[in-house]
Design an enzyme around this catalytic site. Structure first.
Site, PDB file in Angstrom:
ATOM      1  N   ARG A 320       0.858  -1.197   0.000  1.00 51.48           N
ATOM      2  CA  ARG A 320       0.000   0.000   0.000  1.00 51.48           C
ATOM      3  C   ARG A 320       0.883   1.232   0.000  1.00 51.48           C
ATOM      4  O   ARG A 320       2.103   1.127   0.124  1.00 51.48           O
ATOM      5  CB  ARG A 320      -0.837   0.004   1.278  1.00 51.48           C
ATOM      6  CG  ARG A 320       0.063  -0.084   2.508  1.00 51.48           C
ATOM      7  CD  ARG A 320      -0.671   0.100   3.808  1.00 51.48           C
ATOM      8  NE  ARG A 320       0.078  -0.421   4.938  1.00 51.48           N
ATOM      9  CZ  ARG A 320       0.980   0.245   5.632  1.00 51.48           C
ATOM     10  NH1 ARG A 320       1.273   1.492   5.315  1.00 51.48           N
ATOM     11  NH2 ARG A 320       1.612  -0.312   6.649  1.00 51.48           N
ATOM     12  N   ARG A 366       5.493  12.960  12.611  1.00 50.36           N
ATOM     13  CA  ARG A 366       4.052  12.705  12.739  1.00 50.36           C
ATOM     14  C   ARG A 366       3.499  13.495  13.931  1.00 50.36           C
ATOM     15  O   ARG A 366       3.919  13.272  15.072  1.00 50.36           O
ATOM     16  CB  ARG A 366       3.774  11.216  12.927  1.00 50.36           C
ATOM     17  CG  ARG A 366       4.278  10.356  11.768  1.00 50.36           C
ATOM     18  CD  ARG A 366       3.801   8.923  11.907  1.00 50.36           C
ATOM     19  NE  ARG A 366       4.433   8.075  10.900  1.00 50.36           N
ATOM     20  CZ  ARG A 366       4.057   6.831  10.630  1.00 50.36           C
ATOM     21  NH1 ARG A 366       3.055   6.273  11.293  1.00 50.36           N
ATOM     22  NH2 ARG A 366       4.678   6.125   9.705  1.00 50.36           N
TER      23      ARG A 366
HETATM   24  P1  ADP Z   1       4.041   0.304   9.192  1.00 49.95           P
HETATM   25  O1  ADP Z   1       2.991  -0.759   9.179  1.00 49.95           O
HETATM   26  O2  ADP Z   1       5.247  -0.114   8.460  1.00 49.95           O
HETATM   27  O3  ADP Z   1       4.342   0.865  10.545  1.00 49.95           O
HETATM   28  P2  ADP Z   1       2.880   2.882   8.539  1.00 49.95           P
HETATM   29  O4  ADP Z   1       3.696   3.592   9.517  1.00 49.95           O
HETATM   30  O5  ADP Z   1       2.756   3.406   7.159  1.00 49.95           O
HETATM   31  O6  ADP Z   1       3.424   1.435   8.297  1.00 49.95           O
HETATM   32  O7  ADP Z   1       1.410   2.704   9.131  1.00 49.95           O
HETATM   33  C1  ADP Z   1       1.144   1.922  10.210  1.00 49.95           C
HETATM   34  C2  ADP Z   1      -0.284   1.510  10.275  1.00 49.95           C
HETATM   35  O8  ADP Z   1      -0.872   2.306  11.304  1.00 49.95           O
HETATM   36  C3  ADP Z   1      -1.121   1.736   9.050  1.00 49.95           C
HETATM   37  O9  ADP Z   1      -1.219   0.620   8.227  1.00 49.95           O
HETATM   38  C4  ADP Z   1      -2.446   1.993   9.686  1.00 49.95           C
HETATM   39  O10 ADP Z   1      -3.053   0.760  10.007  1.00 49.95           O
HETATM   40  C5  ADP Z   1      -2.147   2.654  10.977  1.00 49.95           C
HETATM   41  N1  ADP Z   1      -2.222   4.123  10.928  1.00 49.95           N
HETATM   42  C6  ADP Z   1      -1.217   4.963  11.178  1.00 49.95           C
HETATM   43  N2  ADP Z   1      -1.639   6.227  11.123  1.00 49.95           N
HETATM   44  C7  ADP Z   1      -2.945   6.197  10.799  1.00 49.95           C
HETATM   45  C8  ADP Z   1      -3.951   7.191  10.583  1.00 49.95           C
HETATM   46  N3  ADP Z   1      -3.717   8.485  10.686  1.00 49.95           N
HETATM   47  N4  ADP Z   1      -5.182   6.787  10.262  1.00 49.95           N
HETATM   48  C9  ADP Z   1      -5.460   5.481  10.161  1.00 49.95           C
HETATM   49  N5  ADP Z   1      -4.548   4.505  10.357  1.00 49.95           N
HETATM   50  C10 ADP Z   1      -3.317   4.843  10.671  1.00 49.95           C
END
Ligand code: ADP
Ligand code: ADP
Ligand code: MG
Length: 482
Positions: A320, A366
């Site tokens: 994704r 973030r």
């Molecule tokens: P990783 O899984 O490698 O840590 P990300 O940091 O891109 O990847 O995202 C972590 C997961 O946390 C996302 O897949 C989502 O499920 C959730 N997430 C993080 N921030 C948000 C947000 N603002 N809204 C919805 N889901 C979120």
């Protein structure tokens, strides 16, 4: 409860949208965004830039959210809780049918890595903007993904060859691998379902908590046992692939600044420590994994990296768009969300690997509605002042504004601050100034915490790994904000 879907008003006349860029033909007229928050806004903007109409979905709690106002249409899909709205499959599918959208962008989280969602869209004749159902299935399972990486010749973290069914077998595996180990949910994501185990005595209790968390979060309690690499860096490679077998990478992002629950806080591109040789080896490994599973769309291959030995190990692949994608956009000039849409339209990638150049340095922080003084408890309420920084090299991706309510239903991330500089030192300086200027009132945020963290000498020098925040937290608890 079954919600009544409220059809939207049409907001932006199509002739107002900018013309499509020359060189490709957009075959999609309308895209539904099955998400909320800043990523929904991000995708809506990409649609508008491509001359495609956007359809937002929203919960009643989100009725004033920026994504609802930005989209050409918006459809209410339920009450505030995720289960009643953004995770209500029937309502999202119905919104898709009502709107006449030909494709759906899932953003991240929610249905982004649920093969069942992509399958259901196929059944109603809508295109899922992402890889195929088969690829989501194989990469969504950490055990299958690791096997795919091994088959592609990519080094992986040592661990159990397959799912470990019982606590007793986990202990046998842990003794074989050697402590410390990690218990890790096969279906995991976002740092959930992971526990570090240092001694055989601890395993029973931690097995139960990890498994319960995995069951509650992902509906599956299946677990792996993995060697716990002590103080590694988290380095990941951004992949872009089309539906014609072309796969490139766009360099790495370093995401070692993670909170105690393995959630990323501050990310950057490029990494402060990767040599050109390692970048190429890691990039080639990521491309091989993507090719071996027939990947298409944007995706990320995550690695643990040991900067002393220069060895890296495959962790997982996220099928994704990733939260931290803007830092890659900043140093490559590639719009990743536009590319996802173009690939889903059947377009070929316009670049070969040698066309991708990395220039400058970008950092993302973030911003969350959490109170650092109360153990990062979520903070809700009305935002009374919202003054984000805005100067050269600063991008703020958000969905909130002054006067808007932050509700308790969703992830606490309210904005992403992305800065770009000529080199790392320049980017760090801009980040510090931007965090200093970022003024939010009415709710508590982690901005004061980020200011202190990004001023820390080890962060400034780039001497960090995934153990940085846990150590920093001890100083922070004693000294507070600087
Ligand atoms: P990783 O899984 O490698 O840590 P990300 O940091 O891109 O990847 O995202 C972590 C997961 O946390 C996302 O897949 C989502 O499920 C959730 N997430 C993080 N921030 C948000 C947000 N603002 N809204 C919805 N889901 C979120
Ligand atoms: P998720 O799907 O929750 O993102 P990952 O497998 O990507 O799970 O791991 C999340 C984080 O946990 C990593 O970025 C890293 O900090 C830590 N981690 C995962 N596996 C290991 C390991 N074997 N050794 C040390 N740290 C690890
Ligand atoms: Mg991960």
């Amino acid at each position: 409860m079954c919600m009544i879907l409220v059809p939207a008003r049409s907001r932006v006349p199509t002739q107002d949208t900018p013309p499509t860029s020359p060189g490709f033909q957009i075959i999609m007229k309308r895209i539904l965004i099955a998400n909320r928050g800043e990523i929904a806004c991000r995708v809506i903007r990409a649609c508008r830039e491509l001359g495609i109409e956007s359809v937002a979905v929203y919960s009643r709690a989100d009725k004033d959210s920026r994504h609802v106002h930005m989209a050409d249409q918006a459809i209410c899909i339920g009450e505030g809780s995720n289960a009643d709205s953004y995770l209500n499959l029937a309502n999202v599918l119905m919104a898709c049918e009502i709107s006449g959208a030909e494709a759906v962008h899932p953003g991240y989280g929610y249905f982004a890595e649920r093969a069942r969602f992509a399958e259901a869209l196929n059944e109603i004749g809508a295109k899922f903007i992402g890889p195929t159902v088969e690829v989501i299935n194989s990469m969504g399972d950490k055990a299958l993904a690791k096997q795919a990486a091994i088959d592609a010749g990519c080094p992986v973290v040592p661990g159990s060859p397959a799912v470990v069914p019982t606590e007793e077998e986990a202990l046998v595996e842990a003794n074989r691998i050697g402590f410390p180990v990690l218990l890790k949910a096969v279906a995991g994501g976002g740092g959930r379902g992971i526990r570090r185990v240092d001694t055989p005595e601890e395993i029973s209790k931690l097995w139960q908590t990890a498994q319960a968390e995995a069951q509650a979060s992902f509906g599956s309690g299946e677990m792996l046992v993995e060697k716990c690499v002590v103080e590694p860096r988290h380095v990941e490679i951004q992949i872009l692939a089309d539906e014609h077998g072309n796969v490139i990478h766009l360099g790495e992002r370093e995401c070692s600044i993670q909170n105690l629950r393995h959630q990323k806080l501050v990310e950057e591109a490029p990494s402060a420590v990767l040599s050109e040789k390692v970048r190429k080896a890691m990039g080639d490994a990521a491309v091989s994994v993507a090719k071996s599973v027939g990947y298409s769309s944007a995706g990320t291959v995550e690695f643990l990296y040991d900067d002393k030995t220069e060895e890296f190990y495959f962790l997982e692949m996220n099928t994704r768009i990733q939260v931290e994608h803007p830092v890659t956009e900043a140093i490559t000039g590639v719009d990743l969300v536009q590319q996802q849409i173009l690939v889903a339209c059947g377009e070929k990638l316009p670049w070969k690997q040698e066309d991708i150049n990395l220039s400058g340095h970008a950092i993302e922080a973030r911003v969350t509605a959490q109170n650092p003084a109360e153990d990062f408890a979520p903070s809700c309420g009305t935002i009374t002042r919202w003054n984000p920084p805005g100067f050269g090299g600063v991008r703020v991706d958000t969905y909130v504004y002054a006067g808007m309510d932050v509700t308790p239903f969703y992830d606490p991330m309210i904005a992403k601050l992305i800065v770009t500089g000529t080199d790392r030192a320049d980017a760090v300086k801009r980040l510090q100034i931007a965090l200093h200027e970022f003024d939010v009132q009415g709710i508590k945020t982690n901005i004061p915490f980020l200011r202190t963290l990004c001023a820390h000498k080890d962060y400034v020098s780039g001497d960090v790994n995934t153990a940085f925040v846990p150590k920093f937290m001890m100083e922070y608890k004693v000294n507070g904000d600087s």
